[in-house]
Design an enzyme around this catalytic site. Structure first.
Site, PDB file in Angstrom:
ATOM      1  N   CYS A   1       7.597 -63.527   9.499  1.00 15.19           N
ATOM      2  CA  CYS A   1       6.516 -62.582   9.767  1.00 15.19           C
ATOM      3  C   CYS A   1       5.110 -63.166   9.635  1.00 15.19           C
ATOM      4  CB  CYS A   1       6.650 -61.377   8.842  1.00 15.19           C
ATOM      5  SG  CYS A   1       5.446 -60.094   9.258  1.00 15.19           S
TER       6      CYS A   1
ATOM      7  N   ARG B   1      17.653 -51.024  21.474  1.00 14.40           N
ATOM      8  CA  ARG B   1      16.361 -51.465  22.025  1.00 14.40           C
ATOM      9  C   ARG B   1      16.280 -52.983  22.190  1.00 14.40           C
ATOM     10  NH1 ARG B   1      12.342 -49.203  18.656  1.00 14.40           N
ATOM     11  NH2 ARG B   1      12.941 -47.282  19.696  1.00 14.40           N
TER      12      ARG B   1
ATOM     13  N   CYS C   1      15.551 -45.502  12.777  1.00 12.48           N
ATOM     14  CA  CYS C   1      15.441 -46.632  13.697  1.00 12.48           C
ATOM     15  C   CYS C   1      15.705 -47.863  12.846  1.00 12.48           C
ATOM     16  CB  CYS C   1      14.037 -46.677  14.301  1.00 12.48           C
ATOM     17  SG  CYS C   1      13.714 -48.179  15.260  1.00 12.48           S
TER      18      CYS C   1
ATOM     19  N   CYS D   1       6.834 -42.333  15.289  1.00 16.31           N
ATOM     20  CA  CYS D   1       7.672 -43.213  14.467  1.00 16.31           C
ATOM     21  C   CYS D   1       6.726 -44.018  13.592  1.00 16.31           C
ATOM     22  CB  CYS D   1       8.474 -44.154  15.370  1.00 16.31           C
ATOM     23  SG  CYS D   1       9.441 -45.373  14.455  1.00 16.31           S
TER      24      CYS D   1
ATOM     25  N   CYS E   1       0.215 -58.886   3.751  1.00 16.60           N
ATOM     26  CA  CYS E   1       1.392 -58.236   3.151  1.00 16.60           C
ATOM     27  C   CYS E   1       1.918 -59.089   1.991  1.00 16.60           C
ATOM     28  CB  CYS E   1       2.473 -58.051   4.219  1.00 16.60           C
ATOM     29  SG  CYS E   1       3.919 -57.193   3.562  1.00 16.60           S
TER      30      CYS E   1
ATOM     31  N   CYS F   1       4.820 -45.663  17.909  1.00 15.29           N
ATOM     32  CA  CYS F   1       5.306 -46.218  16.637  1.00 15.29           C
ATOM     33  C   CYS F   1       4.167 -46.943  15.920  1.00 15.29           C
ATOM     34  CB  CYS F   1       6.400 -47.241  16.875  1.00 15.29           C
ATOM     35  SG  CYS F   1       7.710 -46.656  17.925  1.00 15.29           S
TER      36      CYS F   1
ATOM     37  N   CYS G   1       8.797 -62.306   4.043  1.00 17.46           N
ATOM     38  CA  CYS G   1       9.701 -62.388   5.198  1.00 17.46           C
ATOM     39  C   CYS G   1       9.353 -63.627   6.042  1.00 17.46           C
ATOM     40  CB  CYS G   1       9.606 -61.117   6.034  1.00 17.46           C
ATOM     41  SG  CYS G   1       9.648 -59.609   5.033  1.00 17.46           S
TER      42      CYS G   1
END
Ligand code: SAM
Ligand code: DTB
Ligand code: SF4
Length: 347
Positions: A63, A263, A191, A131, A56, A100, A60
């Site tokens: 991550c 959640r 979400c 999702c 990616c 998801c 972040c």
């Protein structure tokens, strides 16, 4: 009728005051609100699948999928449709109501979006809620996903606007708010939540919850993740957050967003059964189920089944082939089941 009012004008001080309550008072308040809106013994379960792993371009700091950090993660290209369907079937057999799919993208290209749309249609055909979390979306892309039958889009605010710049520099807080508005405007369920345990201050946890609670409409699902520390990421080695502070975060989210599914998300492998029980008491009523999150471990399915049994919790059943208007009432569905209280009243 429910008495807790749905508000979108929370001040930071009000949220901080909730966090500062004595623990028992906070949990009692959260559980009281929870019972006004939900069956306290019903938990919604979702299963995650990483359909495009690693490489990616974003930075972040938490991550493992960022191309900028040296982690042990193997990058993979977009998963084939049949593999996605196989995973969705297994998730459904295991009792999951929502599937998801996550992709390590800054944003999807239109070509990628078309491939994901095929996956969404196939998941829906299996009778599950769908999702996806694909990064930033334009208004047109959000509409295309809605037209394809997508139920939820996950896009997290992650933390407070003040702390955000210390965690991510490649996209702004406003970029995230814009994507959330595009998703909402397209008529998709939202979400949206965040991560705690990243070295943020208590005011940042309050700031995150305030941002979520003051969105024009509360997200239908609010994932609260405990940072999973992955070797090679900048946040590896960060001081652990006090588990009670994590539970407080769930409780405050429950109080200020009474209609949302809150959640208990990443980080459960390191939590004791007793801690998770307390998270449910604080008003969490959704989990990720299945042995993997996206790239990191989640508790074994057996351990979760046993925990649910020990706590008298049952997975929320959602009928996906109901008319869209009926489908939106998953919360009422959660309430509609005969709960122990109603059973006692009848007796
Ligand atoms: N690339 C897309 C994006 O960022 O919007 C979708 C996938 S991304 C992995 C989805 C969310 O997972 C992030 O926003 C973050 O809240 C959460 N997440 C990622 N790594 C995590 C970690 N190590 N611990 C806890 N949560 C994490
Ligand atoms: C969310 O808030 N948590 C999930 C889901 N949304 C996509 C992801 C957690 C990821 C944890 C790290 C990993 O497994 O890669
Ligand atoms: Fe990429 Fe999403 Fe990971 Fe950020 S959280 S590095 S955008 S996969």
């Amino acid at each position: 009728m429910s008495s807790a009012v749905i508000r979108h004008d929370w001040s930071l001080q009000e949220i901080k005051d909730l966090f500062a309550l004595p623990f028992n008072d906070l949990l009692f308040k959260a559980q009281t609100v929870h019972r006004e809106y939900f069956d306290p013994n019903s938990v919604q379960i979702s299963t995650l699948l990483s359909i495009k792993t690693g490489a990616c371009p974003e930075d972040c700091s938490y991550c493992p999928q960022s191309a900028r950090y040296e982690t042990e993660l193997e990058r993979e290209k977009l998963m084939a449709l049949n593999e996605v369907v196989e995973n969705a079937r297994i998730a459904k057999q295991n009792g999951s109501s929502r599937f998801c799919m996550g992709a390590a993208w800054r944003n999807p290209t239109d070509k990628n979006l078309d491939s994901v749309i095929e996956m969404i249609k196939a998941v829906k055909a299996e009778g599950m809620e769908s999702c996806v979390t694909l990064g930033m979306l334009t208004p047109e892309q959000a509409r295309k996903l809605k037209d394809a039958g997508l139920d939820y889009y996950n896009h997290n605010l992650d933390t407070s606007p003040e702390f955000y710049g210390e965690v991510i520099t490649t996209r702004t807080y406003q970029d995230r708010l814009d994507t959330l508005a595009n998703v909402r405007d397209a008529g998709l369920n939202v979400c949206c939540g965040g991560i705690v345990g990243m070295g943020e201050k208590p005011a940042d946890r309050a700031g995150l919850i305030m941002q979520l609670a003051n969105l024009p409409k509360h997200p239908e699902s609010v994932p609260i993740n405990m940072l999973v520390q992955v070797e090679g990421t900048p946040l590896h080695g960060e001081a652990e957050l006090d588990p009670l502070e994590f539970i407080r975060t769930l409780a405050v989210a429950r109080i200020v967003m009474p209609e949302s599914f809150v959640r208990l998300s990443a980080g459960r492998t390191d939590m004791s059964d007793e801690m998770q029980a307390m998270c449910f008491f604080a008003g969490a009523n959704s989990i990720f189920y299945g042995e993997k999150l996206l790239t990191t471990d989640n508790p074994e399915a057996n351990r979760d089944r046993e925990l649910f049994d020990r706590l008298g919790i049952s997975p929320l059943q959602i009928t996906v082939d109901a008319a869209p208007d009926e489908r939106e009432t998953s919360r009422e569905l959660a309430m509609g089941k005969v709960s122990p209280i109603q059973a006692n009243q009848v007796a």
